[in-house]
Motif scaffolding. Structure first.
Motif, PDB file in Angstrom:
ATOM      1  N   UNK B 155       7.313  34.407   1.086  1.00 61.49           N
ATOM      2  CA  UNK B 155       8.454  34.861   0.281  1.00 61.49           C
ATOM      3  C   UNK B 155       8.518  34.111  -1.047  1.00 61.49           C
ATOM      4  N   UNK B 158      13.553  34.213  -4.240  1.00 65.32           N
ATOM      5  CA  UNK B 158      14.688  35.126  -4.057  1.00 65.32           C
ATOM      6  C   UNK B 158      14.665  35.753  -2.662  1.00 65.32           C
ATOM      7  N   UNK B 159      13.713  35.314  -1.838  1.00 69.48           N
ATOM      8  CA  UNK B 159      13.632  35.852  -0.481  1.00 69.48           C
ATOM      9  C   UNK B 159      12.904  37.179  -0.402  1.00 69.48           C
ATOM     10  N   UNK B 160      12.161  37.533  -1.440  1.00 67.51           N
ATOM     11  CA  UNK B 160      11.415  38.788  -1.416  1.00 67.51           C
ATOM     12  C   UNK B 160       9.971  38.516  -1.001  1.00 67.51           C
ATOM     13  N   UNK B 318      18.225  32.736   0.687  1.00 69.19           N
ATOM     14  CA  UNK B 318      18.354  33.345  -0.640  1.00 69.19           C
ATOM     15  C   UNK B 318      18.416  34.871  -0.532  1.00 69.19           C
ATOM     16  N   UNK B 319      17.740  35.423   0.475  1.00 68.53           N
ATOM     17  CA  UNK B 319      17.721  36.870   0.651  1.00 68.53           C
ATOM     18  C   UNK B 319      19.107  37.392   1.062  1.00 68.53           C
ATOM     19  N   UNK B 320      19.815  36.576   1.870  1.00 67.65           N
ATOM     20  CA  UNK B 320      21.097  37.040   2.406  1.00 67.65           C
ATOM     21  C   UNK B 320      22.297  36.426   1.693  1.00 67.65           C
ATOM     22  N   UNK B 321      22.134  35.202   1.212  1.00 71.62           N
ATOM     23  CA  UNK B 321      23.289  34.477   0.703  1.00 71.62           C
ATOM     24  C   UNK B 321      23.670  34.814  -0.717  1.00 71.62           C
ATOM     25  N   UNK B 322      22.737  35.371  -1.475  1.00 73.97           N
ATOM     26  CA  UNK B 322      23.028  35.828  -2.844  1.00 73.97           C
ATOM     27  C   UNK B 322      23.736  34.788  -3.682  1.00 73.97           C
ATOM     28  N   UNK B 323      23.022  33.804  -4.157  1.00 73.05           N
ATOM     29  CA  UNK B 323      23.672  32.863  -5.065  1.00 73.05           C
ATOM     30  C   UNK B 323      23.403  33.220  -6.513  1.00 73.05           C
TER      31      UNK B 323
END
Lengths: 98, 325
Positions: B155, B158-160, B318-323
């Motif tokens: 990943x 950004x978790x992508x 980072x994928x779920x938490x969206x900072x």
């Protein structure tokens, strides 16, 4: 009970401290030193430089986290699938730990 | 704030973007040196919810220090204090909202729900010379520990998914921890249950072997566990001012440990030839990676192996938490 304590100062390296000590009234030097020590180690009731620094650090951290706090409050959002991600891989990733 | 936390029997590793923390999983009594040339600013002294010294400070200064290696650890006070200490290392902010991803050893993964319940919600802590801090864990995911290492390389920040070969292939992960080595096989980012197992071999086995040797060869040399680790890193120890070479006992211990891990992995993965890659992670990777890569030609240690799980957890967070704004 009084506890007299002696300490050394260097006439070159500590000239500023010597000047400051000499500028204090002769009968109030011990009180001035006690007050300065308490301020230095943070035992004073007044605001210290350390506390100001801590407050600035707190503000900095809050600013850094502002988007997160406004957007999600630490709560989970739907996973963000990138257009290039195969759907089954994205789903597997989004399901991890559920 | 998104946080990846790898709370291991040996060390606590935390990753939160540009911030990271790493300290021994030791909690001790709050005894402090009365004078230190280096100062005590780096010590983690919690004043609330309990007065405890955590990490390196506990090793060097606490009169009594605890380090546990049992399954019930996650329910213990020590575990909770390590968790809070890690969060105070991540930020000094007074009130923080957190999305947390952490892991459990493969063999203990059934404890996921209780760990998730324990870490979620409001937590308060105060460190010496700091204001009280409030942490609100609004979201928490617990994943099988070695998944973190795979996510750390598959990943982006950004978790992508960026490494389609690893994410889309069948990959083996050997995560060498303090107490256990987790073997995980992942096909298209889904765990292959029948190819996943834990082996009761870890870096502490090397510590125990060296300690036994020192008991025989260097009587009266009483070292705490983490001091033995330092001796293993240096491959020697000072005894009455003279260096004692530990290379032979270390090499023998590591060869035996590696043999156990490789034998289990070979059996579990049916030789492992079908795997696209074998990733070697965990703090013990520094000790065993050489042996493993010699056996599995497609094996490779991940970058900063001791941090890989925490980094992978953070990337998933980072994928779920969206900072991002």
């Amino acid at each position: 009970m009084k506890a007299p304590i002696t300490f050394s100062l260097d006439t070159d390296a500590d000239a500023d401290l010597i000047r400051w000590l000499e500028s204090q009234p002769e009968r109030g030097r011990s009180a001035a030193i006690r007050d300065a020590l308490r301020r230095g180690i943070g035992y004073s009731d007044d605001v210290t430089l350390t506390e100001v620094y801590q407050a600035v650090q707190d503000l900095r951290d809050l600013v850094v986290q502002m988007p997160a706090r406004q957007g999600t409050n630490g709560q989970e959002q739907p996973g963000r699938q990138d257009a290039g991600e195969p759907a089954d891989l994205a789903a597997a990733l989004d399901g991890l730990g559920l | 704030m998104n946080v990846g936390l790898d709370l291991g029997y040996s060390h606590v590793k935390l990753c939160s973007g540009d911030r990271s923390a790493h300290f021994p999983s030791v909690v001790g009594t709050p005894d402090r040196a009365r004078f230190s040339l280096n100062g005590t600013d780096r010590d983690i002294l919690l004043e609330a919810p309990a007065q405890v010294l955590v990490g390196e400070g506990a090793i060097t200064q606490s009169r009594f220090a605890n380090r546990r290696e049992d399954r019930g650890w996650i329910e213990s006070e020590e575990y909770y204090h390590l968790f809070l200490a890690a969060l105070t290392e991540a930020t000094r902010a007074s009130a923080v909202d957190i999305f947390l991803v952490t892991g459990l050893p493969v063999a203990f993964y059934a404890d996921r729900d209780s760990l998730q319940a324990r870490l979620s919600g409001e937590h308060r802590a105060q460190r010496e010379n700091r204001r009280a801090q409030s942490f609100r864990v609004g979201g928490c995911r617990v994943i099988p520990q070695p998944f973190g290492a795979l996510l750390s390389v598959a990943l982006d920040d950004h978790g992508r998914i960026t490494d389609q070969d690893l994410a889309g292939g069948t990959v083996g992960v050997i995560d060498v921890g303090g107490k256990t080595t987790n073997l995980l096989s992942v096909r298209r980012l889904a765990e292959t249950g029948r190819e996943t197992a834990s082996v009761s071999v870890g870096a502490w086995d090397a510590v125990r072997a060296v300690r036994r040797y020192l008991d025989d060869v260097c009587p009266n040399l009483e070292l705490r566990d983490h001091a033995v680790i330092d001796a293993i890193r240096a491959r020697s120890v000072l005894y009455y001012g003279q260096p004692v070479d530990l290379s032979k006992v270390i090499d023998e211990a590591l060869a035996q440990m590696a043999e156990q891990v490789i034998s289990e992995a070979t059996q579990l993965w049916n030789g492992g030839a079908h795997l696209a890659a074998v990733l070697v992670a965990g703090g013990g990777a520094h000790l065993l990676a050489g042996h493993i890569t010699r056996h599995f030609r497609h094996a490779r240690p991940v970058e900063r192996p001791e941090f890989a799980n925490a980094l992978g957890y953070w990337k998933l967070a980072q994928r779920f938490g969206k900072t991002e704004s």
